[in-house]
Design a protein around this motif. Structure first.
Motif, mmCIF file in Angstrom:
data_model
loop_
_atom_site.group_PDB
_atom_site.id
_atom_site.type_symbol
_atom_site.label_atom_id
_atom_site.label_comp_id
_atom_site.label_asym_id
_atom_site.label_seq_id
_atom_site.Cartn_x
_atom_site.Cartn_y
_atom_site.Cartn_z
ATOM 1 N N GLN A 146 0.828 -1.206 0.000
ATOM 2 C CA GLN A 146 0.000 0.000 0.000
ATOM 3 C C GLN A 146 0.863 1.257 0.000
ATOM 4 O OE1 GLN A 146 -2.168 -1.383 3.517
ATOM 5 N NE2 GLN A 146 -4.075 -1.038 2.405
ATOM 6 N N LYS A 149 2.672 1.780 -3.348
ATOM 7 C CA LYS A 149 1.811 2.411 -4.352
ATOM 8 C C LYS A 149 1.763 3.913 -4.144
ATOM 9 C CE LYS A 149 -2.886 2.477 -6.205
ATOM 10 N NZ LYS A 149 -4.272 1.974 -6.069
ATOM 11 N N LEU A 174 -1.535 -7.861 -5.270
ATOM 12 C CA LEU A 174 -1.277 -6.769 -6.210
ATOM 13 C C LEU A 174 -2.523 -6.435 -7.013
ATOM 14 C CD1 LEU A 174 2.297 -7.807 -7.387
ATOM 15 C CD2 LEU A 174 1.702 -5.795 -6.049
ATOM 16 N N PHE A 178 -3.330 -2.641 -6.498
ATOM 17 C CA PHE A 178 -3.100 -1.845 -7.703
ATOM 18 C C PHE A 178 -4.246 -1.952 -8.705
ATOM 19 C CE2 PHE A 178 1.064 -1.909 -5.941
ATOM 20 C CZ PHE A 178 1.744 -0.817 -6.466
ATOM 21 N N ASN A 182 -4.264 -2.858 -13.958
ATOM 22 C CA ASN A 182 -2.955 -2.199 -13.996
ATOM 23 C C ASN A 182 -1.794 -3.191 -14.015
ATOM 24 O OD1 ASN A 182 -3.777 0.573 -13.988
ATOM 25 N ND2 ASN A 182 -4.406 0.297 -11.853
ATOM 26 N N ARG A 183 -2.104 -4.466 -14.184
ATOM 27 C CA ARG A 183 -1.043 -5.457 -14.315
ATOM 28 C C ARG A 183 -0.434 -5.344 -15.712
ATOM 29 N NH1 ARG A 183 -3.306 -10.779 -14.850
ATOM 30 N NH2 ARG A 183 -4.095 -10.524 -12.725
ATOM 31 N N TYR A 212 3.418 -4.094 -12.163
ATOM 32 C CA TYR A 212 2.140 -3.387 -12.075
ATOM 33 C C TYR A 212 2.373 -1.884 -12.201
ATOM 34 C CZ TYR A 212 -0.556 -7.468 -10.564
ATOM 35 O OH TYR A 212 -1.203 -8.670 -10.519
ATOM 36 N N LYS A 214 0.907 2.006 -11.480
ATOM 37 C CA LYS A 214 -0.033 2.721 -10.614
ATOM 38 C C LYS A 214 -1.270 3.103 -11.414
ATOM 39 C CE LYS A 214 -0.182 6.318 -7.088
ATOM 40 N NZ LYS A 214 0.621 7.332 -6.343
ATOM 41 N N ASP A 215 -1.041 3.505 -12.657
ATOM 42 C CA ASP A 215 -2.133 3.813 -13.586
ATOM 43 C C ASP A 215 -1.668 3.406 -14.971
ATOM 44 O OD1 ASP A 215 -3.983 4.893 -15.348
ATOM 45 O OD2 ASP A 215 -4.194 6.765 -14.258
ATOM 46 N N ARG A 216 -2.185 2.301 -15.470
ATOM 47 C CA ARG A 216 -1.717 1.769 -16.751
ATOM 48 C C ARG A 216 -1.786 2.808 -17.866
ATOM 49 N NH1 ARG A 216 -1.817 -3.820 -18.493
ATOM 50 N NH2 ARG A 216 -1.324 -3.920 -20.708
ATOM 51 N N SER A 219 1.363 5.030 -17.587
ATOM 52 C CA SER A 219 2.695 4.429 -17.544
ATOM 53 C C SER A 219 3.252 4.253 -18.948
ATOM 54 C CB SER A 219 2.648 3.067 -16.842
ATOM 55 O OG SER A 219 1.914 2.144 -17.611
#
Length: 666
Positions: A146, A149, A174, A178, A182-183, A212, A214-216, A219
């Motif tokens: 946590q 992240k 995860l 997350f 977001n994987r 992973y 935080k925000d696909r 990223s």
């Protein structure tokens, strides 16, 4: 009823009504949920962890003051350390870490953490026979994930190493922390060359890295700006853009460590360096990869001249040299070799014609075409078809994101555990007793993919310091500016706080080039500060600190809302300065108003005049950052920081020592 049923019944008996209701709701709403005894407590632990005083240990700092300010090695418990590093919340580009694998050898758990996460004891070793070992591991990891992240930028990425003992539990955690969406992928890397014959079932030759975002959507995977604006297709290749890749691996193998003669300069290129016939041969600690010797000969001959194999007496296999060259390891000058002049003219013509061979020679530092080291072309269309490049990257980077998904990285790309241990042995000696080290090649590759140049890498389980070492290597080789924060407690229960022995020694030797046998390697440069977590902090603690303690806490905690990127503060130790304690990378000064003998003083007209005088002596311009108890004089040149209020705020606390994050979020 069997033993497993007894254990299940005992665990169910521990669940209260709220736990049972949450489990049922999760199953009804999501279908799949990770449930365990104490989950509610585990989800709240991070909110009750107190920030700590961090004490600078100048005798353990390495590098110049400017280099020290860029990187941190923190000795202490990682959850407490991450909570203390409030100034870096939302500032980390990549978290790359290798937690204990819960194999019954290294993972410890303190049951008192359920009620008091600030308890200083490490707890007992969790053995494989412990029926609650998975629950304990999950309860330890959940609050740390946590906070990890929270440390990431909106575009940040977490890459966490694991083996099959906790792979599925970690993946579910995860997904929860997350979000499954977001994987980014699961990397399956080859940790061993061959299977173990004594394996009872399946020989485990791979481990994993779960990645992973935080925000696909924010990223970037492998998206790095081009270095110095170099085009992505240097030779007009009709097959499209390509990436230069390094065709070497950091392990010596006699059969593939042979020399290659350049058709442009006549110099010999070995996997670990260039030989110009004016000194010692490069060290034998690397080999060519990703092409056979026959492939290399064919690609070299595409430059217009014939090549043969020749034994030069270097003990590294027959070299690939120009057919008519008079080359020898001594008494030879390429400038006097007619074969080199002919080959260079043909190579230049081939270069100007465009669409170079797959094996080419880059420009050197003086920008002379073809005078540099061998490189391989790696076309983007191959990558987009799913072929992950064997080496990420050299100078030029590609701009299109690379979809990782679930991929396998063989040892040629990611290294292996035997190599990793030899790498550590070579830097610190063979008596370190650390067996869970990761190969530099694996860490470098992950950093290159998910941390842009100038970015910040955090490793909360630093171990031997592989992550920091990889950052130093990349910065040295690419003239880069990535930074790192490493957190390591070591094994104080064994009397070995190896944060200050093994981890420190590895980083120090990598930076300075020192080696345990008295020899020296090429220094990587850089530096870091060493800090030690001590007591918990509150307003009373701040007001009772000595000057040196206050200086440390100011330099550790300071950040500004209008300049959210945490500045790198360097300790200032000039003679004859009363208030000036530090400077930042913008050239601004930081002052602590301290009465002779204490306590903290006030900013008034007299102390302001001293601040201005000291700033001029140190060639500092406004604004002046002034820490003091009270402010009775104001100036547009001053940014005033009230003690203890501002220090507490910079650590995420308010004046009542309560967390001031909105809605209690980390």
């Amino acid at each position: 009823m069997g033993v497993e049923d007894d254990q299940l019944g005992a665990e169910l008996a521990k669940l209260d009504r709220d736990d049972l209701e949450r489990i049922v709701r999760g199953l009804l709403s999501h279908g799949v949920a990770l449930s365990f005894h104490g989950k509610r407590t585990a989800l709240e632990i991070y909110r009750r962890v107190r920030p700590r005083v961090t004490r600078r240990e100048p005798r353990l700092h390495v590098g110049s003051a400017a280099d020290q300010a860029r990187n941190l090695l923190i000795e202490g418990e990682n959850l407490q350390a991450m909570v203390t590093l409030h100034k870096f919340r939302g500032e980390v580009d990549l978290i790359l870490t290798d937690p204990p694998y819960n194999t019954g050898q290294y993972f410890r758990y303190n049951d008192r953490w359920d009620s008091d996460p600030n308890d200083p004891e490490l707890g007992t070793l969790v053995g494989r026979e412990d029926g609650s070992r998975h629950t304990k591991w999950i309860k330890a990891m959940m609050p740390r994930l946590q906070v990890m992240k929270a440390m990431l930028k909106p575009s940040g990425v977490l890459a966490i190493c694991i083996d099959d003992n906790e792979l599925f539990h970690l993946g579910m955690m995860l997904d929860e922390v997350f979000g499954e969406e977001n994987r980014l992928g699961i990397v399956n890397w080859q940790k061993a060359y061959s299977p173990k014959n004594d394996a009872k079932t399946i020989s485990r030759t791979t481990e994993y890295v779960l990645v992973y975002a935080k925000d696909r959507g924010r990223s970037n995977t492998g998206r790095v700006e081009l270095d110095r604006g170099v085009p992505k297709n240097l030779d007009g290749d009709p097959d499209g853009d390509w990436i230069p890749s390094d065709p070497t691996a950091r392990q010596h193998r006699k059969d593939t460590a042979y020399g290659i003669q350049s058709p442009v300069t006549g110099f010999l290129h070995y996997p670990n360096g260039e030989y110009r016939f004016d000194g010692a041969l490069p060290e034998a600690r690397a080999h060519w990869v990703n092409f056979t010797k026959a492939d290399a000969r064919r690609m070299l001959q595409e430059w217009g001249s014939s090549y043969i194999e020749k034994d030069l007496g270097d003990g590294r296999g027959k070299a690939l040299v120009l057919k008519d060259s008079t080359i020898a390891l001594s008494g030879y000058d390429p400038k006097n070799d007619p074969a080199i002049k002919k080959a260079a003219a043909k190579a230049q013509a081939r270069r100007e014609a465009g669409t170079w061979p797959m094996l080419y020679f880059r420009d050197d530092k003086a920008r002379r075409p073809g005078w540099g080291r061998p490189r391989l072309k790696n076309h983007l269309y191959r990558i987009k078809e799913g072929k992950v490049p064997t080496t990420f990257w050299d100078e030029e980077q590609y701009a299109d994101p690379l979809e990782i998904g679930s991929v396998a990285w063989p040892h040629a790309e990611s290294g292996h555990t035997d190599l990793a241990k030899r790498e550590l042995d070579g830097v610190v000696g063979k008596d370190h007793g650390f067996d869970t080290v990761k190969p530099l090649r694996l860490m470098r590759k992950i950093i290159q993919i998910w941390c842009p140049d100038g970015g910040l890498v955090l490793d909360p389980y630093a171990g031997s310091g592989s992550t920091g070492h990889a950052v130093l290597e990349l910065n040295h080789e690419q003239d880069g500016s990535r930074r790192f924060i490493l957190i390591e407690q070591g094994a104080p229960e064994n009397g070995d706080k190896y944060a200050r022995t093994l981890t420190w020694r590895r980083l120090s030797n990598a930076i300075t080039g020192e080696r345990p046998n008295g020899s020296n390697a090429k220094p990587l440069g850089g530096g870091f500060e060493y800090r030690l977590l001590t007591k918990t902090i509150d307003a009373k603690t701040v007001l009772s600190m000595q000057r040196s303690e206050l200086v440390d806490i100011v330099l550790t905690s300071h950040w500004e809302t209008q300049r959210r990127s945490a500045p790198s503060l360097s300790y200032f130790d000039g003679p004859g300065f009363q208030y000036l304690i530090g400077t930042d990378d913008a050239g601004e000064g930081y002052f602590l108003i301290w009465d002779n003998g204490g306590p903290v003083g006030s900013l008034d007209l007299q102390t302001y005049k001293t601040v201005v005088t000291e700033a001029r002596r140190a060639n500092l311009s406004p604004p002046y950052h002034v820490y003091a108890r009270y402010e009775t004089f104001q100036s547009p040149n001053v940014r005033f920081w009230k003690i203890p209020d501002r220090i507490l705020a910079h650590l995420g606390l308010d004046e009542n020592d309560e967390y001031n994050s909105p809605d209690g979020e980390v």
